[in-house]
Design a protein around this motif. Structure first.
Motif, short mmCIF file in Angstrom:
data_model
loop_
_atom_site.label_atom_id
_atom_site.label_comp_id
_atom_site.label_asym_id
_atom_site.label_seq_id
_atom_site.Cartn_x
_atom_site.Cartn_y
_atom_site.Cartn_z
N VAL A 570 -0.34 3.65 -52.16
CA VAL A 570 -0.53 3.67 -53.62
C VAL A 570 -1.68 4.60 -54.00
CG1 VAL A 570 -1.26 2.28 -55.59
CG2 VAL A 570 0.45 1.40 -54.01
N VAL A 571 -2.80 4.54 -53.26
CA VAL A 571 -3.93 5.42 -53.55
C VAL A 571 -3.50 6.89 -53.46
CG1 VAL A 571 -6.21 6.17 -52.79
CG2 VAL A 571 -5.66 3.74 -52.81
N ILE A 572 -2.79 7.22 -52.41
CA ILE A 572 -2.34 8.61 -52.22
C ILE A 572 -1.37 9.01 -53.33
CG2 ILE A 572 -1.04 10.14 -50.70
CD1 ILE A 572 -2.14 8.54 -48.33
N GLU A 573 -0.46 8.10 -53.69
CA GLU A 573 0.52 8.41 -54.72
C GLU A 573 -0.14 8.60 -56.08
OE1 GLU A 573 4.16 9.48 -55.92
OE2 GLU A 573 3.74 8.79 -53.87
N VAL A 574 -1.07 7.71 -56.45
CA VAL A 574 -1.74 7.84 -57.75
C VAL A 574 -2.61 9.09 -57.77
CG1 VAL A 574 -3.39 6.75 -59.31
CG2 VAL A 574 -1.70 5.36 -58.12
N TYR A 575 -3.22 9.42 -56.64
CA TYR A 575 -4.01 10.65 -56.56
C TYR A 575 -3.13 11.86 -56.83
CZ TYR A 575 -8.49 12.72 -55.22
OH TYR A 575 -9.70 13.36 -55.23
N ARG A 576 -1.92 11.85 -56.27
CA ARG A 576 -0.99 12.95 -56.52
C ARG A 576 -0.59 13.04 -57.98
NH1 ARG A 576 3.04 11.54 -51.48
NH2 ARG A 576 1.79 12.45 -49.78
N VAL A 577 -0.35 11.87 -58.60
CA VAL A 577 0.06 11.87 -60.00
C VAL A 577 -1.03 12.43 -60.89
CG1 VAL A 577 0.64 10.36 -61.94
CG2 VAL A 577 1.67 9.96 -59.69
N PHE A 578 -2.28 12.08 -60.64
CA PHE A 578 -3.38 12.51 -61.49
C PHE A 578 -3.84 13.93 -61.19
CE2 PHE A 578 -3.50 8.15 -62.69
CZ PHE A 578 -4.24 8.07 -63.85
#
Length: 1424
Positions: A570-578
């Motif tokens: 989730v951390v990696i995914e949200v980092y990608r989104v932002f």
């Protein structure tokens, strides 16, 4: 296709060129926040409405007072001549004028009476501080002098003057304030002393013109032969001087004089105002009686005050004018405060109040000119002839008010043959008085107001002068000067540190996505921590994951479980989104409690994920809270108070990170450095659940509450449950009602009793107070402790805060969203925890009520009584529901009253028996079935009330009025909040009080145990579109069989493991087995070995470390040169010296813990070709952002460096992780290519930024070890407070027995109380309404009496009225709270952050550092 869809498609196409998996999530709220134009328009609309309200109320208040003074003017009757031949006159007050004079007295008394009531309430029900007699005597003398001046001017002088003179003369009350501003030089700039000098000049000139004006009137016989008013002119000027002393405190508080006296006064101001209000009322009455009865005894005839019969018109006129003046003056004061709080000081406060005098004058003249035609007989050619015609005119030609106003205007110099110059002199008098006021209060136009400020920070006095409401408000506005000690912290916000602390326990992927998205949103809102923020705050995010580890079945190693893996993804995914790239700076740290992951968020703020191993540290939420409170408040506060133990940035480069060519501390060390300048009062902890969703606005609104009041220890927002299904819908309504009425009433009348842990802000100093955090670490020792401490830890923490004198507040505009139970079983188990703990903590607070009232100024005896009444109502709730069902039976089935009560009581009694016999799961299943039946019965009860109203042909019955009123209140409440099986649940909660497990989010392992443990029946059924899972288990009496079944269910070997084998810990909710203790001992031993063997571990050849710029390198011992080895040894020795406190040591790959490697491999996916391309492009764009001059070279770099990557890694797959050798080669080629592009574009000054971007792209996660100081802290903290609890079977058996005993006592007490209520009603029904009843006359809806009576039982009527009063009180509190919430929201919107890209002019120079005043920075020159 919208622009947004096209934009997303373009980004996806860019990702698709690099990988076959270009798809990503798009969490709700990840898009960049923007200022809502509708809110901006609404903000200006509210400001305009408030400004109009201030102007209208001030004009009406001032105008009504002027009219009253005109109507109370005496009549002069000529009695003869004196010895010198001058005519003599007699004053006469007829019945009308006596009454109007009395209304003037009431107008002066009214504000004093309001202040008396408010301050008396605070003394009786809030706090009382013994006053200093000297200070109180001084204040009382000043108040008496001011009251004397006010009463003399209004009651004695103004009735003798005309209406225009009365309007102008009040402007002179600013003269003392102007003089004091000149004496003390209260100006920010020296030249602004011109304003008070001009004010003094204009005021004195106005007084002179006033005297000249009356001299001209006398000489021109404007008033005929009436006596000269020169004496009253002098008295009026003297009275104005006395009144102007009223605002002495404003000028003195702006200086450093009398600070001790003023500070003392703040403590007992309430008591002083109670005494001074009484004295002011006595002075007003004394002046009235002395002048109108002692000096002129003919002025008052007491028999004339009987205004009956034909005098009703006089009574009505006087009362209307009084109510207009009293209400509008109070409304003007309130709206003026609102205008300042919503940051509309100029438009909605200063401008309307300064315009009040001219507007009253203009409206008066317009009214005079338009209405005078009705009084003119048509023969008047000039104003003098018109005024002569009015002398003999009666009230039959016009209204009394217009006639008296016209006669008053005719007493001015307008009524003269020399019209031009006397009128000019009168106008000049008014202009001078008005200019004197405006120039004296010039500072009001420049007043700076913080987002949310207390009224005492905006105005000096609580009391307003109703006779001069516009002048009173302006002169009472606080002067805020830098040199004033009392204002040093008001012009600028105090910097605060906020620690976001989320506790996780088996959250799903979507739930984790919510909390991480919220944290990233706050990071984007805050921006770069090096820079100042308009909200003046810094923050860190901490996530504490309970039960984060599992034991691998084959290797027996402790590894992170699936929940942690989901969290990392989730951390990696949200980092990608932002950011469209992977996390840049990631650190993995082994800790005594498990492990820690550290991330630098996109805008530079820190995110820590603490992984708890339940074999090393206590499990569950309360212990996680103790863990982060001791760490953030205890440990970090300790190192801040001992600066020598902070990281020393000058002796090692490991603590430095290069950002845009500058050298700064890493964010985690930078925050600790800033903390040195932030007090514990301004250190906040935001408690969160692992599934909470919030926006930055919600956090800032809570911070505002703690900033505004120093005694607020905690503040909570409005919680919105999310999810789907009937259970969620019910909870939405329940939460709405709880927040709409209950929490608002608690906030308004006392203090909120529970600040929910899913979204609450706590003040650091409050948590660190005596008997709060220390008491919170108490381990449950008996049955009541398990219920109060562990089942409702949030409420217990708030109870501790309240008992120590802290206040807990509720902010309805701070919205947060959290998942709610969607299944019936989960909901019942949750409320099974909440219900008993709520009752236990409330009873604890009530038990300590007298002591709490003494300590806590927010909690009064009346509030304790309110809580007692609320608790009593909740206890009798089951009986009330039963009686409502009985009423439905009685109406629908035509049962007798006694029989209906017996029938309605049977189901709850049966359910109580069932709950004592069967297992909890079966209880819940039965409760679900019965809840459906009770829903139908309650619907029948509702319609039975409506049917009764139809039969009675009126709704004017007790139940009818209650139902209609409740419907109206709920409807109005719902309109003001546009965002938005009690009986069985209570029984289930009480009977199962002895069960102290969490009940929700149980681990999969535990769920499997329950599913397979002696299962007799396991069926999936469907009932009324609901899926039901029925499981029936049987407990075996054979201990050996239980052991075999338990071991078989978990794959545990049946034979006892030998000493050479590692035994798996037995699955239990409490981690307390011997293997877990052994694991903890092994962990401590490893920590000690790690401390003693630092030198050895750093000599390993495979050390993964980052150089001063942060790039990843793999040093091979065989290929490294001797010089590099020597340099490395020297760096190692320096690091060992400097890492005693604060520094994180890097760990060699060979000494990694077992759980570290799989976690590290997950982050190493960043170094795949596909991710590297995207990361490199975004890093280049981010490094060269916010300057349009760099756009062309930026795109050239992106294009050329991407091509270089494609060429160098042409044989590497998109999902293949690069080796260290490949990384070294790629870094060399990229740096070389970047230098060529920059030379070609003549932009070599950007080389450092581009090189830094390349290095961050190729950096790998670092594996580190805690420094000795923090390592020792965690070991001792765990040993002292957080060591896993080991319970013996005997202790467990004893606690189980005590819990059952407590359960039995509680159920018995609950049952008896409800039974008594039902039995009392039963016997009243049996006796009959003809014997014992209250007879109420029956009325039709049109108000006519039917002649019949309604017979109501006394108990039912008493309970109905009590509940109605409770609801009404809560409804009024909701209205009050809603208004102030609206004020807060509007003030926030006016200062909301505007998300605009920085312009070229705002681009910082490379070598300059302009940032946070607390951020420690080192220029590139200093770093070498």
């Amino acid at each position: 296709m919208t622009e947004e869809m096209k934009y997303r498609g373009k980004k996806r196409e860019g990702r698709h060129r690099d990988t076959w998996d270009p798809f990503q999530l798009n969490p709700v709220g990840a898009e960049k926040e923007k200022k809502n134009s509708c809110f901006v328009v609404a903000q200006y609309l509210v400001a305009v409405i408030v400004g109009i309200a201030v102007l209208v109320s001030a004009v009406v208040a001032k105008g009504s007072l002027l009219v009253l003074s005109t109507l109370s003017s005496p009549i002069y009757i000529k009695t003869g001549h004196d010895s010198s031949g001058r005519p003599t006159f007699k004053q006469e007050y007829d019945q009308d004028r006596q009454f109007y004079m009395l209304m003037l007295v009431f107008c002066l008394v009214w504000p004093n009476f309001l202040v008396f009531l408010k301050c008396l309430w605070k003394i009786l029900f809030k706090s009382f501080v013994r006053p200093n007699m000297k200070t109180m005597a001084l204040i009382c003398i000043i108040e008496c002098v001011v009251s004397l001046g006010t009463s003399v001017l209004v009651l004695v002088v103004m009735p003798k003057f005309d209406i225009l003179t009365n309007l102008f003369i009040s402007g002179g009350v600013c003269i003392v304030s102007a003089i004091m501003q000149i004496i003390f030089k209260l100006q920010r700039e020296t030249w602004k002393i011109v304003f008070p000098i001009c004010s003094l000049f204009f005021t004195v000139t106005g007084y002179c013109l006033l005297g000249v004006d009356f001299f001209v009137r006398q000489e021109l016989y404007v008033n005929g032969e009436k006596p000269s008013p020169y004496m009253y002119v002098g008295i009026g000027i003297f009275a104005s001087l006395l009144i102007s002393i009223c605002w002495w405190e404003n000028t003195l508080q702006a200086t450093n004089r009398m600070q001790k006296t003023l500070t003392e006064l703040e403590g007992f101001r309430d008591f002083v105002f109670v005494i001074s209000s009484i004295l002011r009322i006595l002075v007003i009455g004394a002046v009235y009686l002395l002048y109108h009865k002692a000096i002129n005894p003919q002025n008052i005839v007491w028999n004339d005050y009987n205004l009956g019969g034909e005098k009703w018109q006089i009574l009505r006129t006087g009362l209307v004018l009084f109510f207009l003046q009293a209400f509008c003056s109070a409304a003007c004061h309130w709206f003026g405060v609102v205008a300042c709080k919503i940051h509309a000081v100029r438009m909605s406060f200063a401008l309307p109040l300064c315009s009040t005098g001219p507007v009253v004058l203009g409206l008066g003249l317009i009214l005079f000119m338009t209405e005078s035609s009705k009084l003119d007989t048509g023969s008047s050619d000039s104003i003098t002839e018109f005024c002569l015609s009015l002398r003999g005119m009666g009230n039959e030609n016009a209204t009394l008010i217009m006639l008296e106003i016209t006669r008053s205007i005719c007493q001015t110099t307008l009524n003269s043959h020399y019209l031009q110059w006397p009128f000019s002199m009168l106008a000049l008098e008014g202009v001078c008085m008005w200019l004197g006021l405006v120039s004296c209060t010039y500072y009001v136009w420049k007043t700076k107001v913080q987002r949310i400020e207390r009224t005492s920070q905006l105005f000096v006095r609580r009391l307003y002068e109703s006779a001069f409401i516009d002048l009173s408000m302006l002169l009472n506005t606080k002067m805020k000067l830098p040199k004033a000690e009392s204002n040093e912290s008001q012009d600028d916000l105090q910097n605060t540190m906020i620690y976001l602390c989320a506790t996780m326990w088996h959250e799903t992927y979507d739930e984790m996505l919510k909390i991480l998205t919220s944290m990233f949103r706050l990071d984007r809102y805050r921006g770069d921590p090096k820079e100042e923020h308009k909200d003046a705050f810094d923050f860190e995010s901490h996530i504490f994951v309970d039960d984060a580890f599992m034991t691998h079945k084959e290797t027996q190693h402790r590894l992170v479980n699936e929940y942690v893996k989901d969290l990392i993804n989730v951390v990696i995914e949200v980092y990608r989104v932002f950011t469209n790239k992977e996390p840049d700076d990631v650190s993995i740290v082994d800790t005594p409690y498990g492990g820690r992951l550290m991330f630098v968020l996109p805008d530079g703020n820190m995110l820590y994920i603490h992984l708890k191993d339940k074999s090393l540290i206590r499990n569950k939420k309360r212990w996680s809270q103790i863990m982060y409170m001791y760490y953030l408040l205890g440990w970090k506060g300790y190192i801040v108070k001992n600066p020598h133990k902070l990281p020393r940035q000058n002796n090692t480069r490991d603590s430095l990170i290069s950002m845009d060519g500058e050298m700064f501390l890493l964010p985690q060390f930078d925050n600790d450095h800033k903390r040195k300048f932030i007090s514990e009062d301004n250190t906040y902890i935001l408690a969160l659940d692992g599934d909470t969703d919030f926006h930055p606005k919600a956090v800032i609104l809570l911070v505002d509450r703690l900033r505004m009041y120093e005694n607020v220890g905690a503040a909570c927002g409005r919680i919105h449950p999310t999810g789907m299904g009937p259970m969620v819908w019910y909870q939405k309504f329940e939460y709405a009602v709880g927040h709409w009425l209950q929490k608002t009433a608690e906030h308004v009348f006392g203090s909120v009793l529970c600040s929910p842990g899913c979204f609450s802000l706590f003040r650091g100093s409050a948590l660190m107070d005596d008997h709060v955090l220390k008491r919170y670490t108490t381990t449950s020792a008996n049955a009541s402790d398990y219920v109060q401490y562990d089942q409702g830890e949030d409420r217990w923490l708030c109870t501790l805060l309240l008992q120590q004198g802290w206040r807990v507040e509720y902010n309805a505009a701070s919205d947060a969203y959290t998942n709610s139970p969607q299944e019936f079983k989960e909901f019942y188990n949750q409320r099974r925890r909440w219900g008993p703990s709520t009752l236990a903590n409330t009873l604890d607070l009530l038990h300590s009520g007298p002591e709490t009232v003494k300590r806590n100024s927010s909690i009064s005896r009346l509030y304790i009584f309110y809580q007692m009444f609320a608790v009593g109502s909740s206890i009798l709730g089951p009986a009330s529901v039963t009686l409502m069902i009985a009423g439905a039976f009685q109406f629908i089935l035509k049962m007798s009253g006694t029989l209906s009560i017996i029938v309605a009581s049977i189901p709850p009694v049966i359910y109580i028996i069932i709950c004592f016999i069967v297992k909890p799961n079966t209880q819940i299943t039965i409760a679900g079935i019965m809840s459906v039946l009770y829903a139908f019965l309650m619907t029948a009860s509702f319609f039975s009330i409506i049917g009764d109203m139809v039969i009675q042909e009126t709704f004017l019955t007790p139940t009818g009025l209650f139902l209609v009123s409740m419907a109206i209140m709920y409807f109005v409440t719902a309109l003001l909040h546009p965002q938005d099986g009690y009986l069985l649940l209570t029984i289930y909660s009480l009977v199962n009080m002895n069960i102290v497990t969490w009940g929700t989010r149980e681990s999969k392992e535990e769920g499997e145990i329950k599913k397979n443990h002696n299962m007799v029946c396991n069926r999936d059924c469907r009932l009324c579109c609901w899926d039901w899972k029925i499981q029936i288990t049987q407990e075996s009496e054979n201990p050996m069989f239980q052991q075999i079944m338990s071991q078989a269910a978990h794959g545990t070997p049946l034979l006892k493991p030998t000493t050479n084998e590692k035994a798996l810990p037995a699955p239990s909710t409490e981690p307390q087995t011997k293997p877990q203790d052994d694991a903890k001992k092994e962990k401590v031993e490893e920590v000690k070995k790690a401390k003693a063997g630092k030198q050895k571990t750093k000599k390993d050849s495979g050390v993964a470390r980052s150089d001063s710029s942060g790039s990843f390198e793999k040093k091979d011992s065989e290929s490294s040169s001797s010089d590099e080895s020597d340099d490395y040894e020297s760096d190692k020795e320096e690091n060992n010296k400097s890492s005693k406190f604060g520094e994180l040591e890097e760990v060699s790959e060979d000494s990694f813990k077992e759980w570290v490697k799989p976690v590290r491999e997950e982050f190493l996916k960043k170094l795949t070709l596909a991710n590297m391309k995207r990361n490199l492009q975004e890093q280049i764009r981010y490094a060269l952002r916010n300057n349009s001059n760099y756009d062309e070279v930026c795109e050239d770099l992106v294009l050329m460096l991407t091509d270089t990557l494609n060429v160098e890694l042409s044989e590497v797959g998109p999902e293949t992780t690069l080796t260290p050798v490949q990384l070294d080669n790629v870094q060399f080629q990229l740096t070389k290519q970047a230098r060529q592009v920059l030379k070609t574009n003549r932009m070599m000054k950007l080389e450092k930024k581009v090189k830094r971007a390349i290095e961050k792209t190729l950096s790998a996660p670092q594996v580190q070890r805690l420094d000795e100081g923090e390592q020792d802290f965690w070991v001792k903290l765990i040993e002292r407070y957080l060591k896993p609890i080991t319970e013996t079977p005997e202790h467990k058996m004893m606690i189980t027995k005590e819990l059952k005993s407590l359960r039995n006592k509680a159920v018995f007490l609950y049952f008896i109380l409800n039974l008594l209520w039902v039995v009392a009603t039963f016997f009243l029904q049996a006796i009959g309404n003809d014997v014992i009843s209250i007879k109420i006359p029956k009325y039709y809806p049109n108000g006519t009496e039917t002649g019949e009576v309604l017979k109501v039982e006394p108990l039912s009527l008493m309970f109905l009225l009590s509940f109605a009063v409770l609801l009404l009180v809560q409804f009024l509190a909701m209205l009050y709270h809603r208004v102030y919430t609206l004020i807060h929201v509007v003030s926030y919107r006016s200062t909301e952050k505007n998300y605009k890209e920085r312009s070229d002019d705002e681009e910082e120079d490379e070598d300059d550092i302009i940032g946070n005043q607390y951020a420690l920075s080192i220029t590139t020159e200093d770093s070498f």
